[in-house]
Scaffold this motif. Structure first.
Motif: not given
Length: 220
Positions: A37-42, A62-67
């Motif tokens: 939960n410290n990763n940026p969200i795209h 290293e990035i969190n994604y929401i599709a």
């Protein structure tokens, strides 16, 4: 895009641990929904069959994604493509959520507390008729919504399209709503302004000789 209904989609989505049918439950707390939960969200709005997000998310752990998409069959196909991509790379799906969302109700799903750093909009419906243009994902009405939850420090939009009119009018929409165009190209595959990860539509249009237009806009 018209697509044949897949009867299996609903059941498979219900069983998928990385799918959320009612994403508003995470409004204001998307950061905490991820293990890292410290990763940026795209966020990708209109993920279609998921080929783009599956390649992107497996490559960038290293990035969190929401599709997001709103069509069940598309989400079902996306779910399968995501699973296949992660399995091929021997990865667990812990940096991606697949969600069902109507983009016109995006503020029911995201709030300023979510601090999304990047939005991907790839080959969205151009809605060419005048009275329908406000439904575009790049219209000023939508851009004002995105500003509510985009990072005030690093927020940006990555946009790709084959449609000339949509592209030119989107540039004006972005300027009207206070975005700055950082990079722009009218022939993406000759002038790569960002990482070369292609969608199904991108491959199709390129094979037809249609040049891909693209830009990066910053929210400052």
């Amino acid at each position: 895009m018209r697509i044949r209904r897949r009867p299996w989609a609903k059941k498979e989505l219900e069983e998928a641990k990385f799918y959320i049918d009612n994403p508003s439950i995470n409004k204001g707390k998307w950061k905490d929904s991820f293990q890292n939960n410290n990763n940026p969200i795209h966020l990708e709005i209109g993920c279609g069959k998921g080929s783009f997000i599956s390649k992107l998310a497996t490559k960038h752990q290293e990035i969190n994604y929401i599709a997001a998409d709103m069509i069940e069959t598309m989400l079902g196909l996306s779910k399968r493509n995501i699973e296949s991509a992660y399995q091929n790379d021997n990865l667990e799906i812990n940096n991606l959520w697949l969600i069902r969302m109507n983009a016109e109700r995006i503020l029911d799903v995201f709030s300023p507390e979510d601090v999304i750093e990047r939005i991907y909009i790839n080959f969205c419906n151009p809605w060419p008729r005048g009275k329908h243009k406000k439904r575009r994902l790049t219209h000023t009405r939508q851009l004002e919504n995105y500003k509510q939850f985009l990072s005030k420090k690093n927020g940006e939009i990555y946009f790709k399209t084959d449609n000339d009119e949509l592209f030119e009018e989107s540039i004006e929409y972005l300027k009207e709503t206070g975005f700055t165009i950082e990079k722009i190209t009218y022939d993406l595959h000759s002038e790569m302004i960002f990482e070369d990860i292609r969608t199904e539509h991108e491959e199709m249009f390129s094979n037809q000789g249609i040049k891909i237009k693209a830009l990066i806009a910053k929210f400052k």
